[in-house]
Scaffold this active site. Structure first.
Site, PDB file in Angstrom:
ATOM      1  N   LYS A  39      53.884  20.928 -30.804  1.00 29.63           N
ATOM      2  CA  LYS A  39      54.843  21.203 -31.027  1.00 29.63           C
ATOM      3  C   LYS A  39      56.169  20.251 -30.875  1.00 29.63           C
ATOM      4  O   LYS A  39      56.941  20.305 -31.652  1.00 29.63           O
ATOM      5  CB  LYS A  39      55.344  22.739 -29.935  1.00 29.63           C
ATOM      6  CG  LYS A  39      56.594  23.464 -30.227  1.00 29.63           C
ATOM      7  CD  LYS A  39      56.478  24.395 -29.184  1.00 29.63           C
ATOM      8  CE  LYS A  39      56.333  23.970 -27.876  1.00 29.63           C
ATOM      9  NZ  LYS A  39      55.876  24.822 -26.941  1.00 29.63           N
TER      10      LYS A  39
ATOM     11  N   THR B 187      55.624  17.020 -31.319  1.00 30.98           N
ATOM     12  CA  THR B 187      55.316  16.152 -32.417  1.00 30.98           C
ATOM     13  C   THR B 187      56.089  16.745 -33.610  1.00 30.98           C
ATOM     14  O   THR B 187      56.524  15.940 -34.338  1.00 30.98           O
ATOM     15  CB  THR B 187      54.043  15.928 -32.598  1.00 30.98           C
ATOM     16  OG1 THR B 187      53.287  15.798 -31.333  1.00 30.98           O
ATOM     17  CG2 THR B 187      53.488  14.769 -33.626  1.00 30.98           C
TER      18      THR B 187
ATOM     19  N   ARG C  96      63.171  18.543 -23.977  1.00 28.82           N
ATOM     20  CA  ARG C  96      62.937  18.642 -22.351  1.00 28.82           C
ATOM     21  C   ARG C  96      62.430  17.194 -21.900  1.00 28.82           C
ATOM     22  O   ARG C  96      61.870  16.531 -22.876  1.00 28.82           O
ATOM     23  CB  ARG C  96      62.005  19.428 -21.856  1.00 28.82           C
ATOM     24  CG  ARG C  96      62.417  20.803 -21.995  1.00 28.82           C
ATOM     25  CD  ARG C  96      61.243  21.844 -21.661  1.00 28.82           C
ATOM     26  NE  ARG C  96      60.359  21.758 -22.741  1.00 28.82           N
ATOM     27  CZ  ARG C  96      59.026  22.368 -22.858  1.00 28.82           C
ATOM     28  NH1 ARG C  96      58.634  23.090 -21.621  1.00 28.82           N
ATOM     29  NH2 ARG C  96      58.434  22.267 -23.827  1.00 28.82           N
TER      30      ARG C  96
ATOM     31  N   LYS D 139      48.028  15.726 -18.174  1.00 24.39           N
ATOM     32  CA  LYS D 139      48.573  16.487 -19.196  1.00 24.39           C
ATOM     33  C   LYS D 139      48.796  15.428 -20.253  1.00 24.39           C
ATOM     34  O   LYS D 139      48.679  15.850 -21.814  1.00 24.39           O
ATOM     35  CB  LYS D 139      49.851  17.079 -18.879  1.00 24.39           C
ATOM     36  CG  LYS D 139      50.487  17.960 -19.819  1.00 24.39           C
ATOM     37  CD  LYS D 139      51.704  18.574 -19.654  1.00 24.39           C
ATOM     38  CE  LYS D 139      52.630  18.928 -20.677  1.00 24.39           C
ATOM     39  NZ  LYS D 139      53.677  18.068 -20.948  1.00 24.39           N
TER      40      LYS D 139
ATOM     41  N   ALA E 276      58.202  26.824 -17.658  1.00 28.24           N
ATOM     42  CA  ALA E 276      58.313  27.849 -18.891  1.00 28.24           C
ATOM     43  C   ALA E 276      57.702  29.277 -18.320  1.00 28.24           C
ATOM     44  O   ALA E 276      57.649  30.237 -19.006  1.00 28.24           O
ATOM     45  CB  ALA E 276      57.647  27.525 -20.146  1.00 28.24           C
TER      46      ALA E 276
ATOM     47  N   PHE F  20      55.791  26.549 -24.490  1.00 22.18           N
ATOM     48  CA  PHE F  20      54.550  27.384 -24.767  1.00 22.18           C
ATOM     49  C   PHE F  20      54.751  28.188 -26.101  1.00 22.18           C
ATOM     50  O   PHE F  20      55.383  27.615 -27.091  1.00 22.18           O
ATOM     51  CB  PHE F  20      54.634  28.671 -23.535  1.00 22.18           C
ATOM     52  CG  PHE F  20      54.107  27.853 -22.310  1.00 22.18           C
ATOM     53  CD1 PHE F  20      53.373  27.115 -22.233  1.00 22.18           C
ATOM     54  CD2 PHE F  20      54.781  28.585 -21.023  1.00 22.18           C
ATOM     55  CE1 PHE F  20      53.251  26.251 -21.052  1.00 22.18           C
ATOM     56  CE2 PHE F  20      54.474  28.177 -19.966  1.00 22.18           C
ATOM     57  CZ  PHE F  20      53.800  26.927 -19.968  1.00 22.18           C
TER      58      PHE F  20
ATOM     59  N   PHE G 248      45.500  18.536 -38.677  1.00 23.70           N
ATOM     60  CA  PHE G 248      44.675  17.786 -37.834  1.00 23.70           C
ATOM     61  C   PHE G 248      43.708  17.191 -38.782  1.00 23.70           C
ATOM     62  O   PHE G 248      43.209  17.535 -39.942  1.00 23.70           O
ATOM     63  CB  PHE G 248      44.036  18.196 -36.768  1.00 23.70           C
ATOM     64  CG  PHE G 248      44.833  18.470 -35.364  1.00 23.70           C
ATOM     65  CD1 PHE G 248      46.174  19.008 -35.564  1.00 23.70           C
ATOM     66  CD2 PHE G 248      44.450  17.870 -34.264  1.00 23.70           C
ATOM     67  CE1 PHE G 248      47.062  19.195 -34.340  1.00 23.70           C
ATOM     68  CE2 PHE G 248      45.383  17.981 -33.222  1.00 23.70           C
ATOM     69  CZ  PHE G 248      46.682  18.552 -33.207  1.00 23.70           C
TER      70      PHE G 248
ATOM     71  N   TRP H  41      52.044  13.521 -37.069  1.00 27.80           N
ATOM     72  CA  TRP H  41      51.327  12.541 -36.059  1.00 27.80           C
ATOM     73  C   TRP H  41      50.884  11.255 -37.114  1.00 27.80           C
ATOM     74  O   TRP H  41      51.263  10.334 -36.430  1.00 27.80           O
ATOM     75  CB  TRP H  41      50.142  13.343 -35.556  1.00 27.80           C
ATOM     76  CG  TRP H  41      49.689  12.831 -34.359  1.00 27.80           C
ATOM     77  CD1 TRP H  41      49.852  13.007 -32.957  1.00 27.80           C
ATOM     78  CD2 TRP H  41      48.815  11.447 -34.264  1.00 27.80           C
ATOM     79  NE1 TRP H  41      49.122  12.368 -32.327  1.00 27.80           N
ATOM     80  CE2 TRP H  41      48.353  11.554 -32.940  1.00 27.80           C
ATOM     81  CE3 TRP H  41      47.935  11.041 -35.404  1.00 27.80           C
ATOM     82  CZ2 TRP H  41      47.321  10.367 -32.373  1.00 27.80           C
ATOM     83  CZ3 TRP H  41      47.017   9.839 -35.059  1.00 27.80           C
ATOM     84  CH2 TRP H  41      47.164   9.656 -33.669  1.00 27.80           C
TER      85      TRP H  41
END
Lengths: 561, 561
Positions: A76, A78, A99, A110, A278, A306, A386, A414
């Site tokens: 998200k 990206t 954020r 993470k 979140a 999220f 992907f 990406w």
């Protein structure tokens, strides 16, 4: 793409050439004096700049949300970065508002929250480490308040605080499970009053939520004053104002409240500011940053934490409503991989084509699409490609979208940065030009707390029924008596499922959801409704990411990602 | 001077006009690219700049120390700033190197560490609040290490750490007595391993001492790796290297290790960097800052914490030795007020002339003079004038100095800035030109721990006898067996008295001092010898300074001092 040739995010970031942030600021009308520099590539917007641009017209806000997250990743952040870059490639004046990442998860498992591959914000190392110190200032303000509360007990407890009912916790921006439950004040009468306490991660602090929902420094101070820190022996709430500490807290936050400007790999200006949890909070970057970006650019791409059930719902019911932001379009990010997990596959099964799992998992996307439609918002699905997605899978996913008349676009941000987001950007622009945003909340703010919770659970999650524990019912009564019932709801629910059971992927139906407990965040201006145990202080894994981190002789980060 | 016309430090600071820090840097040969800006008036020196200036000649280092502090105040920071300004007024190229203040005392009672009156460093608000985030980075590194230690216990405890013998504590940059003694890890098996723990204030962290004694980033990493965090079940020390965390800690500190440049009210460049506690640690600004200032300027004025018995002794035996710094002159600050307290007066009796108390209290100054002489260092006493000092008192104090052939100069830096330090600056320059510095340590580093402690207690404090508790004797044996006996000693003693009894003012004689316990700071490279309970986490007073703090509509601090 050859796996050996794939560069890591930090390799791409370190190889990039940034432009001086003054130059980036100039693109959107910021003069050198508007920027308070932190090195050459980061700056805060001055109070004077924020006041001046307030007279500008508002640009259009585009919200990026997603299906329920899975371990497969949906990308998200990206897509948010890539869409901003793509809009600029199309000649538009676009900015990004995101954020800022928390150090705890970075040191844990993470990875960064600065995008990935060729769709990243820079300087990635700095942003993922201490950045401009905002989160440290929040930690300090939160803990200064805690120290003042315990000192108040120690010095006679004039406010008659019930030491068993102090709800203000200390925080650290770290994953530190051993601090979840502690006893403090041991050692005898001069060492404080012994009591149970606990530490949260800083991004779960109400100070973070307050900073992100404040309109300016004075509004911040007002909201800080309203935060409930404890209950007194008559069970009445005690606030920061009662203690008289809101001035000191605002002073500690006077720089942190200014938004930070950085750039993407493609030199798109990005405001990165604030990052509340979140679950226990609303999961969006600051109102000040989103509004400033809208004053500076014609298009602002922003994201919410999220999936759409949590992030977008809270963006719309909490942030957008309190700040008067009206999004013009929504992008819902989905991936073949994640949908296959929603269709029943395990993470180690994702490399194989599986049309059936994909088709089953599509139901999760469809639910989020329906939710965004119900808010009256134009939207487009971003199918974030992907490497291992097969042509067949992509064809099937497109066909499913067509079948339900869901607009979509493929993105390859990406791998290709803004170029990989051009199709999406064109769709978004067409949407904004041709489709009216008729944003409407799914509940009336004057509804009772129970009605508001019901509306979210049924309309957004698809729950059949909402159960309230006796404790939650009692709290709804108490909070209503306190005059808090006209606040919006901030749901604390697992991000992995539309339901309150993280194992129920896809699109669970006819489930019931249990509201166990409520928590007043009166400073931030919402009532948290907890559907289960919410982790507010993460732990470290067996092999923390920190163990691979290092710094070379020139001061460059190693092993950050 | 009319009391009504006296401006507060913050009023003077806010009324001042600063020059852009680029301009200040230029004065000492720093190019714009050498500075990593934090706004217009603060910057860090880049790694490239630090490397380049390393080829420069060394300027002369002047150490400012004082008599034992009293509640009357002696103004050591103020004299440091004023002397730097005065040297520049005399046409010399001078810089200042000072510690950065801790937020805890600022929010509590203390006031700033940025000088006072017309001898201040600016921007005073920023420096006293978050500054460039160094202390926050240290807090984070310290606590990341603590989280990694507790996670190691939780994940199987491969290093066989004895959980009762974990010596690494968590820290916050706050005064928070309720965190002195805590129990952590409660709540059951997934919430960590329960154990006793405690929090110190950040400036008491060994990470702070390490950062202040490191020569560069790689040296920092090496020292971090040596820090002892616990003992294992075989009672052997476990270090950060054993855990493998020194890379992550160095990464978290890679910006904090760069010195910060700011300016005085009179635009003298000042490096403000690092601020370890002066009891449990060595109480001096960073080696990197002092050395960089010496490379940039012909004269560097730097200070050490508390009186000469603690600050100067540690500056000379720990910092100067490890860094190869050789001070050319020492300034010993004294005031009539403080000497009168050493002569037996209470704080409320200071407004009245009292020659007898002054004469008695002079013994304290005389002892510190003798100590500095015994180090082979040229010195001058700065008699720092206060408003209520009578002409008669000043005359008597001058006569006492003359009687013992102690060189002195009057300073009025609080009221007149650099102009008020001219006499002192002239004396200091003459001293440097005419008197050879024959700096010699008061003990041989190869002496035993006991011999080194004896040397400090007898030669510097004037103790007749040193007693060691059984515990301390056992620790000296153990530490010697570990190969730690060739480290210097860092004494932890009350700052108020030459003895270990804070009530014994003036010049106590024939007293005995008790070494209760030792503490290894192997990363920093010293053995702490504790003569009593040392407060490593202060508490807040009944009416904390924080309660008067606020911020106005334009973001200016109110009530900071």
């Amino acid at each position: 793409m050859n796996a050996n040739s794939v560069k890591s995010d930090i390799e791409i970031a370190q190889a990039a050439t940034m432009k001086p942030i003054m130059e980036i600021g100039e693109k959107v009308g910021l003069m050198p004096d508007d920027l308070e520099l932190f090195g050459k590539y980061k700056a805060k917007l001055s109070n004077e700049a924020l006041s001046r641009i307030n007279r500008n017209e508002n640009g259009k806000v585009i919200l990026v949300t997603a299906i329920n997250p899975t371990p497969a990743g949906e990308g998200k952040s990206t897509v948010t970065v890539g869409l901003g870059d793509a809009l600029n490639r199309l000649g538009k004046n676009a900015m990004i508002a995101m954020r800022e990442p928390s150090l705890g998860p970075t040191m844990g498992v993470k990875g960064g929250a600065t995008g990935g591959g060729y769709a990243q914000v820079l300087p990635m190392e700095d942003i993922n480490l201490h950045f401009t110190g905002d989160i440290h200032a929040i930690t300090t303000a939160n803990n200064a308040l805690a120290a003042l509360i315990d000192n108040h007990l120690q010095q006679g407890n004039e406010l008659k605080i019930d030491q068993r009912r102090i709800v203000w916790k200390r925080v650290l921006d770290l994953n530190d499970r051993a601090l979840r439950k502690v006893i403090i004040g041991l050692g005898g009468p001069v060492q404080g009053v012994p009591r149970e306490d606990g530490f949260d991660i800083t991004v779960a602090s109400e100070v973070m939520a307050v900073l992100c929902l404040a309109n300016d420094l004075q509004d911040l101070k007002k909201k800080l004053g309203k935060m409930v820190i404890a209950y007194n022996i008559d069970r009445q709430p005690v606030t920061v104002s009662d203690l008289g500490a809101e001035g000191a807290l605002a002073l500690l936050l006077k720089e942190a409240v200014k938004p930070n400007i950085v750039q993407t790999l493609e030199h798109t200006p990005a405001l990165i500011h604030g990052g509340p949890f979140a679950n226990i909070a609303h999961g969006c970057n600051s109102v000040i940053a989103t509004k400033a970006a809208a004053k500076l650019a014609d298009y602002v791409v922003t994201e919410a934490g999220f999936g759409a059930d949590l992030g977008a719902e809270k963006f719309l019911h909490i942030k957008a409503r309190s700040a008067g932001i009206k999004p013009e379009a929504v992008v819902i990010v989905a991936t073949v991989r994640a949908l296959k997990m929603h269709g029943g596959l395990r993470k180690d099964q994702l490399a194989t084509e599986d049309i059936e799992a994909l088709t089953t998992g599509f139901a999760n996307l469809k639910k989020h699409v329906e939710t965004i439609e119900s808010f009256g918002l134009p939207f487009v699905v971003a199918i974030n490609r992907f490497v291992h997605d097969t042509d067949n899978e992509l064809k099937v996913l497109s066909a499913l979208c067509d079948q339900y008349q869901i607009p979509y676009a493929m993105t390859e941000v990406w791998e290709h940065g803004g170029e990989g987001g051009i199709l999406l950007a064109e769709k978004v622009l067409k949407l904004i030009d041709n489709k009216q945003s008729n944003f409407e909340a799914l509940y009336n703010i004057k509804d009772s707390l129970e009605e508001k919770i019901n509306a979210i659970a049924k309309k957004v999650y698809g729950a059949g029924q909402v159960d309230f524990t006796a404790k939650a019912r009692k709290q709804m009564q108490d909070f209503t008596a306190q005059g808090w019932s006209s606040l919006p709801i901030c749901m604390a629910k697992t991000q992995y499922s539309l339901s309150d059971d993280p194992a129920k992927l896809g699109r669970p139906e006819d489930f019931s959801i249990t509201i166990r407990e409520l928590k007043p965040s009166i400073g931030a201006g919402f009532i948290v409704a907890l559907t289960g145990d919410v982790m507010t202080m993460p732990g470290l894994p067996k092999a923390p990411a920190a163990m691979k981190m290092d710094v070379d002789e020139n001061g460059n980060a190693i092993g950050l990602f």
